[in-house]
Design a protein around this motif. Structure first.
Motif, PDB file in Angstrom:
ATOM      1  N   VAL A  23       0.839  -1.188   0.000  1.00 18.47           N
ATOM      2  CA  VAL A  23       0.000   0.000   0.000  1.00 18.47           C
ATOM      3  C   VAL A  23       0.872   1.235   0.000  1.00 18.47           C
ATOM      4  N   GLN A  24       0.291   2.346  -0.332  1.00 19.14           N
ATOM      5  CA  GLN A  24       1.058   3.587  -0.465  1.00 19.14           C
ATOM      6  C   GLN A  24       1.009   4.423   0.803  1.00 19.14           C
ATOM      7  N   MET A  25      -0.047   4.246   1.606  1.00 14.90           N
ATOM      8  CA  MET A  25      -0.266   5.155   2.716  1.00 14.90           C
ATOM      9  C   MET A  25      -0.966   4.407   3.843  1.00 14.90           C
ATOM     10  N   GLU A  26      -0.681   4.806   5.098  1.00 14.69           N
ATOM     11  CA  GLU A  26      -1.399   4.250   6.230  1.00 14.69           C
ATOM     12  C   GLU A  26      -1.304   5.187   7.421  1.00 14.69           C
ATOM     13  N   LEU A  27      -2.245   5.000   8.349  1.00 11.94           N
ATOM     14  CA  LEU A  27      -2.190   5.677   9.639  1.00 11.94           C
ATOM     15  C   LEU A  27      -1.400   4.784  10.593  1.00 11.94           C
ATOM     16  N   HIS A  28      -0.492   5.426  11.354  1.00 10.61           N
ATOM     17  CA  HIS A  28       0.386   4.613  12.212  1.00 10.61           C
ATOM     18  C   HIS A  28       0.719   5.397  13.473  1.00 10.61           C
ATOM     19  N   PRO A  29       0.712   4.752  14.610  1.00 11.06           N
ATOM     20  CA  PRO A  29       1.129   5.446  15.847  1.00 11.06           C
ATOM     21  C   PRO A  29       2.605   5.820  15.771  1.00 11.06           C
ATOM     22  N   SER A  30       2.909   6.963  16.351  1.00 14.70           N
ATOM     23  CA  SER A  30       4.298   7.421  16.345  1.00 14.70           C
ATOM     24  C   SER A  30       5.176   6.433  17.101  1.00 14.70           C
ATOM     25  N   LEU A  31       6.408   6.205  16.564  1.00 18.01           N
ATOM     26  CA  LEU A  31       7.312   5.219  17.159  1.00 18.01           C
ATOM     27  C   LEU A  31       8.252   5.832  18.176  1.00 18.01           C
ATOM     28  N   VAL A  32       8.608   7.113  18.005  1.00 17.51           N
ATOM     29  CA  VAL A  32       9.623   7.705  18.873  1.00 17.51           C
ATOM     30  C   VAL A  32       9.117   9.000  19.494  1.00 17.51           C
ATOM     31  N   VAL A  33       8.919  10.024  18.658  1.00 15.58           N
ATOM     32  CA  VAL A  33       8.494  11.337  19.150  1.00 15.58           C
ATOM     33  C   VAL A  33       7.025  11.283  19.534  1.00 15.58           C
ATOM     34  N   ALA A  34       6.690  11.702  20.770  1.00  8.69           N
ATOM     35  CA  ALA A  34       5.309  11.634  21.267  1.00  8.69           C
ATOM     36  C   ALA A  34       4.736  10.273  20.938  1.00  8.69           C
ATOM     37  N   LYS A  35       5.375   9.277  21.453  1.00  7.01           N
ATOM     38  CA  LYS A  35       5.064   7.894  21.111  1.00  7.01           C
ATOM     39  C   LYS A  35       3.572   7.591  21.275  1.00  7.01           C
ATOM     40  N   GLY A  36       3.021   6.968  20.241  1.00  6.49           N
ATOM     41  CA  GLY A  36       1.612   6.579  20.251  1.00  6.49           C
ATOM     42  C   GLY A  36       0.681   7.574  19.591  1.00  6.49           C
ATOM     43  N   THR A  37       1.161   8.820  19.395  1.00 10.62           N
ATOM     44  CA  THR A  37       0.281   9.805  18.734  1.00 10.62           C
ATOM     45  C   THR A  37       0.135   9.439  17.266  1.00 10.62           C
ATOM     46  N   PRO A  38      -1.017   9.772  16.665  1.00 10.67           N
ATOM     47  CA  PRO A  38      -1.269   9.374  15.274  1.00 10.67           C
ATOM     48  C   PRO A  38      -0.322  10.084  14.303  1.00 10.67           C
ATOM     49  N   THR A  39       0.138   9.323  13.346  1.00  5.93           N
ATOM     50  CA  THR A  39       0.898   9.878  12.226  1.00  5.93           C
ATOM     51  C   THR A  39       0.364   9.278  10.932  1.00  5.93           C
ATOM     52  N   LEU A  40       0.655   9.961   9.831  1.00  9.15           N
ATOM     53  CA  LEU A  40       0.299   9.458   8.507  1.00  9.15           C
ATOM     54  C   LEU A  40       1.605   9.243   7.760  1.00  9.15           C
ATOM     55  N   VAL A  41       1.794   8.035   7.257  1.00 11.01           N
ATOM     56  CA  VAL A  41       3.028   7.732   6.532  1.00 11.01           C
ATOM     57  C   VAL A  41       2.706   7.536   5.056  1.00 11.01           C
ATOM     58  N   LEU A  42       3.565   8.112   4.211  1.00 11.23           N
ATOM     59  CA  LEU A  42       3.412   8.029   2.766  1.00 11.23           C
ATOM     60  C   LEU A  42       4.647   7.343   2.214  1.00 11.23           C
ATOM     61  N   TRP A  43       4.469   6.153   1.674  1.00 11.77           N
ATOM     62  CA  TRP A  43       5.575   5.314   1.205  1.00 11.77           C
ATOM     63  C   TRP A  43       5.700   5.413  -0.296  1.00 11.77           C
ATOM     64  N   THR A  44       6.951   5.718  -0.743  1.00 13.48           N
ATOM     65  CA  THR A  44       7.249   5.778  -2.170  1.00 13.48           C
ATOM     66  C   THR A  44       8.441   4.869  -2.446  1.00 13.48           C
ATOM     67  N   PRO A  45       8.200   3.678  -3.047  1.00 16.39           N
ATOM     68  CA  PRO A  45       9.309   2.763  -3.327  1.00 16.39           C
ATOM     69  C   PRO A  45      10.202   3.292  -4.446  1.00 16.39           C
ATOM     70  N   LEU A  46      11.429   2.772  -4.446  1.00 16.00           N
ATOM     71  CA  LEU A  46      12.392   3.223  -5.442  1.00 16.00           C
ATOM     72  C   LEU A  46      11.902   2.884  -6.848  1.00 16.00           C
ATOM     73  N   ASP A  47      11.437   1.673  -7.035  1.00 14.79           N
ATOM     74  CA  ASP A  47      10.766   1.257  -8.271  1.00 14.79           C
ATOM     75  C   ASP A  47      10.032  -0.045  -7.975  1.00 14.79           C
ATOM     76  N   LYS A  48       9.339  -0.560  -8.983  1.00 11.79           N
ATOM     77  CA  LYS A  48       8.546  -1.768  -8.761  1.00 11.79           C
ATOM     78  C   LYS A  48       9.415  -2.976  -8.419  1.00 11.79           C
ATOM     79  N   GLN A  49      10.604  -3.035  -9.027  1.00 13.34           N
ATOM     80  CA  GLN A  49      11.481  -4.158  -8.745  1.00 13.34           C
ATOM     81  C   GLN A  49      12.164  -3.999  -7.389  1.00 13.34           C
ATOM     82  N   GLU A  50      12.394  -2.769  -6.994  1.00 12.68           N
ATOM     83  CA  GLU A  50      13.109  -2.502  -5.737  1.00 12.68           C
ATOM     84  C   GLU A  50      12.111  -1.952  -4.720  1.00 12.68           C
TER      85      GLU A  50
END
Length: 539
Positions: free
Chosen positions: A132-159
């Motif tokens: 998937v390209q995007m998800e809601l995820h709890p913060s891992l370090v800063v203000a741990k547990g607060t909601p964050t939105l992560v946007l993932w962009t892979p290098l390419d389809k093979q990588e």
């Protein structure tokens, strides 16, 4: 009285009924219109709100996505060398919390903390496994547990295990982006995959737990997220707002009902006035002479009703006759005319060859009352003059029953079809009704010398009547040319302003005396009164 107090009360009841029905219809229509408008307005506001939030979030993510295209070439380079660039680019987008670089499934560099060494799939399994390209995820370090939105962009389809991860502080942004608007949206929720974030909440929840009172969902066309609005449905809001519209709708309905009530007042008052005029002998009987075309003598009269109302003055027969027919008063009017004529029989020549013509509507035959009226009003007077009934064509002549006509013939009553060639008349009626006289409508008479088509119709009617051995009376004779034209074609009798205008019944004897004296003195036939100005046909 013809119209009893009960009948008058019924008229008033019908007026109130019609006005009330119109008022209720206007009230219901107004309220339904307002209800429909409120529903449409609520649904429109929900769509606008969801679209506005979606667009704002799209505008927030788009710069980061564009910036990622410049960041992807940095993947794989040493963290120490790219840190300044990452921090600079993260600072350019205030919504970004951090930019992470991922190489071969390992998060190795962060714009916040520099060198990292985390297994990417352990923290973001859906981005790796479900691609998937995007998800809601709890913060891992800063203000741990607060909601964050992560946007993932892979290098390419093979990588797909290497790329750039943008982390947005969505928990803070949600307080601005997801603010609801009362009353049509109590709660606004951001949905990404199976997770949701609601305005004012600090925790990410499963999307399945947000199903109650869902009213509208807008899907982003560019990114895999949606905005859902929760609250009362549009119909409930419209019903709740409806009482505020009742006063105006009630005013409109009362105004409409009042207008309808007033508009029916004249009609009711006119019909009531007709009944009152009959009971109080306000109608006046007029008569118009009918002239024998061969010898010029007065062969008979057509009797007419005229009405001078105390308040409204002279009222045209074109007004009160249709009203009388519509409200079942035409029979009482005809009965009134016949009674008045009988009371004044002494004003007419006492000879069998002289006839008195009375207009009778076809409705008078439906109740068989015409025969009873003749038996109880006309025959007891033992008149010397003959009676001719002119059957008017405001209703179909087919309603007249053959047995009634046979009875009238046995009584010595003549029958004429008035305004032949217009209205409901047809050749079939001539056979069924077996009339004694056809009266040519004044419209055909007026066409003589001016309208070739109608003049041809006039000639056709004359020929038809003569072949059927029916008497002919031409109405509306206004000129000597018309009189001569009809006399040459052997039309039996003429009637119109050329000879005399309709006159009060008590004036007729003096007119007849003068007319016959002048006729004997001059030896002229079918001439108008000497020295008398031509009458205005429209008078």
């Amino acid at each position: 009285m013809v119209m009893t107090q009960l009948a008058a009360s019924n008229y008033r009841f019908y007026r109130w009924l019609i006005a009330g029905a119109v008022g209720i219809a206007i009230l219901l229509t107004s309220l339904y219109t307002r209800y429909y408008q409120e529903v449409s307005k609520t649904e429109q506001n929900q769509r606008v709100l969801a679209a506005r939030i979606t667009n704002k979030l799209n505008e927030l993510l788009l710069p980061a996505e564009q910036q990622t295209a410049d960041t992807l070439p940095l993947v794989g380079q040493p963290c120490e060398s790219v840190m300044p660039t990452l921090r600079y680019r993260a600072a350019q987008n205030q919504a970004l919390r951090a930019i992470l670089l991922v190489k071969n499934g390992t998060i190795y560099c962060s714009s916040l903390f520099g060198q990292r060494n985390f297994v990417f799939s352990n923290f973001f399994p859906t981005l790796v496994n479900d691609k998937v390209q995007m998800e809601l995820h709890p913060s891992l370090v800063v203000a741990k547990g607060t909601p964050t939105l992560v946007l993932w962009t892979p290098l390419d389809k093979q990588e797909s295990s290497s790329g750039v991860l943008n982390v947005f502080n969505i928990g803070l942004l949600a307080n601005f982006l997801l603010e609801p608007q009362e009353p049509f949206a109590h709660r606004v929720v951001l949905n990404i995959g199976e997770r949701s974030l609601e305005y004012g909440q600090k925790e990410i929840t499963p999307t399945s737990a947000q199903s109650e009172n869902l009213q509208y969902t807008a899907q982003s066309a560019k990114y895999p997220f949606s905005i859902s609005l929760y609250g009362p449905n549009a119909t409930d809001l419209a019903l709740a707002a409806l009482p505020h519209h009742i006063p105006l709708a009630l005013m409109l309905s009362l105004l409409a009902a009042y207008v309808v009530y007033l508009s029916t007042a004249n009609r009711m008052s006119m019909t009531y006035s007709i009944s009152h005029a009959i009971a109080h002998h306000e109608f006046r009987v007029y008569c118009q002479p009918i002239i024998n075309s061969e010898n010029g003598r007065c062969a008979g009269v057509e009797t007419l009703l005229r009405w001078k109302n105390k308040r409204q003055g002279w009222i045209s027969p074109d007004v009160f006759i249709p009203l009388a027919e519509q409200h079942d008063l035409i029979i009482p009017l005809t009965r009134y005319l016949m009674t008045t004529v009988v009371e004044n029989l002494n004003l007419f020549p006492q000879r069998p060859s002289f006839y008195i013509s009375i207009n009778v509507a076809a409705e008078h035959f439906n109740t068989v009352s015409i025969i009873d009226d003749i038996r109880h009003i006309w025959l007891p007077a033992e008149p010397m003059a003959s009676l001719m009934l002119e059957l008017t064509e405001r209703t179909a002549l087919s309603e007249v029953q053959h047995e009634q006509l046979k009875t009238l013939k046995e009584m010595g009553i003549m029958l004429a079809i008035d305004d032949f060639g217009t209205g409901h008349s047809s050749l079939s009626y001539l056979k069924k009704l077996s009339p004694d006289v056809l009266k040519i409508d004044h419209g055909f008479t007026a066409a003589i010398g001016t309208d070739a088509i109608n003049a041809t119709v006039t000639d056709t009617i004359i020929t038809l009547a003569q072949r059927l051995k029916l008497k002919l009376v031409a109405e509306g004779v206004e000129t000597e040319e018309q009189a001569e034209y009809l006399r040459l074609r052997k039309v039996n009798a003429l009637q119109g302003y050329y000879f005399a205008k309709p006159m009060p019944i008590d004036v007729f004897p003096s007119w007849l005396q003068q007319y016959e004296s002048r006729l004997r003195a001059t030896g002229q036939q079918t001439k108008p009164e000497a020295g008398r100005p031509k009458a205005n046909p429209s008078a």
